[in-house]
Design a protein around this motif. Structure first.
Motif, short mmCIF file in Angstrom:
data_model
loop_
_atom_site.label_atom_id
_atom_site.label_comp_id
_atom_site.label_asym_id
_atom_site.label_seq_id
_atom_site.Cartn_x
_atom_site.Cartn_y
_atom_site.Cartn_z
N SER A 34 20.60 55.21 28.96
CA SER A 34 19.57 55.82 29.80
C SER A 34 18.20 55.26 29.47
N ASP A 56 24.77 60.61 35.60
CA ASP A 56 25.32 61.38 34.49
C ASP A 56 25.20 62.87 34.83
N SER A 61 19.54 62.25 32.19
CA SER A 61 18.40 62.06 31.29
C SER A 61 17.24 61.28 31.89
N ASP A 129 22.33 54.52 36.19
CA ASP A 129 22.62 55.00 34.84
C ASP A 129 23.91 55.81 34.92
MG LIG Z 1 22.51 58.66 28.98
#
Ligand SMILES: [Mg+2]
Ligand SMILES: Nc1ncnc2c1ncn2[C@@H]1O[C@H](COP(=O)(O)OP(=O)(O)O)[C@@H](O)[C@H]1O
Ligand SMILES: [Zn+2]
Lengths: 226, 120
Positions: A34, A56, A61, A129
């Motif tokens: 991230s 995610d 994040s 991500d």
């Molecule tokens: Mg992460």
């Protein structure tokens, strides 16, 4: 008997047609996926229209790392990602906020599909991500996007090396544009040194940006390989 | 207004399956709470000569802990909008009224489902 069919799958590749896709992955958690995604996005946003998609679901994040205080998405013939520092950002956190979003495999895949099918991006490059591991998200990215490229993040630890081998074995060499060694003790094209500063810069966009300054060559190299 | 994007997905799905579609049947899950009027007018604009049957499907959530079914309870306005955008966001805001578990499955009535495409 009526056949029940999901219309979303037929539009996903069209939604992201003409947009380069870079998924940041690793079989191991905590290696810096991230953080690297956020830094790369800030750097590449200087030369291209960059979208950041944080897939995610259990621990999104990206908004936290980038220091986005208020999360909101727009709606205009689709979901429009949030503009931030010249980038477009969409995260599962836009929908779950600070709350946990416990969901099992098929529904996780459903959630990923939904975001891919209804979000309208105005971008040249989408940085994605991902959660750790080779589960739903990685498999869906492989399934939907023949043109997606993968940046595999690892660290010098023996456990990360093992995870790296597993990840590479799944993805195959042609999909992987590079292996980035994070928290590294050496210098190379795709090495990011261990630095307490990076950890401290979490949530502070300006500080992150000034640290990112030293990683311009890395971003250039990744851009070149895309 | 993101109904438009959902309608585009339907049109894309239908055109993959029939060159000259005559009639389609679409289920709209209660959870996503699609605005029928906007959705239908978007579909009409993109496929004006196709007959469109819309049916609402009630949402059923099934608790994985106590195995009981639960109906979708009133969500707050803000939560409702987030679930409208992403039905799975319901997992962030709902727990089983009987046992309190956050572990449940969306069994029925999630989002847009195509029941059938007629035509050639
Ligand atoms: Mg992460
Ligand atoms: N190069 C680095 N040096 C020091 N700490 C780092 C570095 N890269 C990431 N971190 C820290 O490591 C932790 C895990 O990073 P994160 O980006 O969340 O990893 P992942 O997304 O792979 O789980 C975070 O606290 C982050 O600030
Ligand atoms: Zn229960």
């Amino acid at each position: 008997m009526a056949e029940r069919n999901d219309p979303r799958e037929s539009i996903i590749d069209r939604r992201l047609d003409g947009i380069k896709k870079l998924a940041v992955v690793s079989a191991k958690g905590g290696v810096g996926k991230s953080t690297v995604s956020a830094i790369l996005a800030l750097l590449l946003a200087e030369k291209a229209k960059v979208g950041v998609l944080d897939l995610d679901a259990y621990n999104p994040s990206i908004p936290t790392i980038l220091g986005m205080r208020e999360l909101r998405v727009g709606e205009d013939r689709g979901i429009t990602p949030q503009s931030f520092r010249g980038m477009q950002v969409l995260s599962f956190a836009h929908f779950s906020g600070d709350r946990a979003m416990p969901l099992r495999g098929r529904e996780l895949s459903d959630a990923v599909k939904e975001l891919l099918a209804v979000t309208t991006w105005d971008a040249d490059l989408l940085i994605i991500d991902t959660p750790p591991g080779t589960g739903e998200v990685t498999l869906d990215l492989l399934r939907f996007f023949r043109d997606a490229r993968f940046l595999v993040v690892t660290t010098p630890s023996a456990l990360a090396k093992m995870a790296l081998d597993r990840e590479l074995e799944l993805l195959g060499r042609s999909r992987v544009i590079g292996v980035l060694e994070n928290m590294s003790e050496r210098d190379c094209d795709l090495c990011v040194r261990y630095s307490k500063e990076i950890e401290m810069a979490c949530g502070d966009t300006d500080r992150l940006m000034s640290l990112a300054d030293g990683m311009r060559n890395m971003a250039e190299e990744i851009w070149r390989r895309l | 207004m993101h109904e438009w994007a959902l309608a585009e997905a339907v049109v894309s799905f239908v055109s993959d399956r029939a060159d000259r579609p005559r009639r389609i049947r679409v289920l709209l899950g209660e959870l996503q709470n699609v605005d029928e009027e906007i959705f239908l007018s978007a579909l009409k604009e993109m496929m004006d000569d196709v007959e469109i049957d819309l049916t609402r499907e009630e949402c059923v959530l099934r608790c994985n802990a106590c195995k009981k079914d639960m109906k979708l309870k009133d969500l707050g306005e803000e939560e409702r909008e987030l679930v409208h955008f992403l039905p799975e966001a319901v997992h962030a805001y709902v727990s089983c009224p009987l046992c309190g578990s956050r572990d449940f499955t969306i069994e029925k009535g999630r989002g847009v489902v195509i029941e059938s495409v007629e035509g050639s």
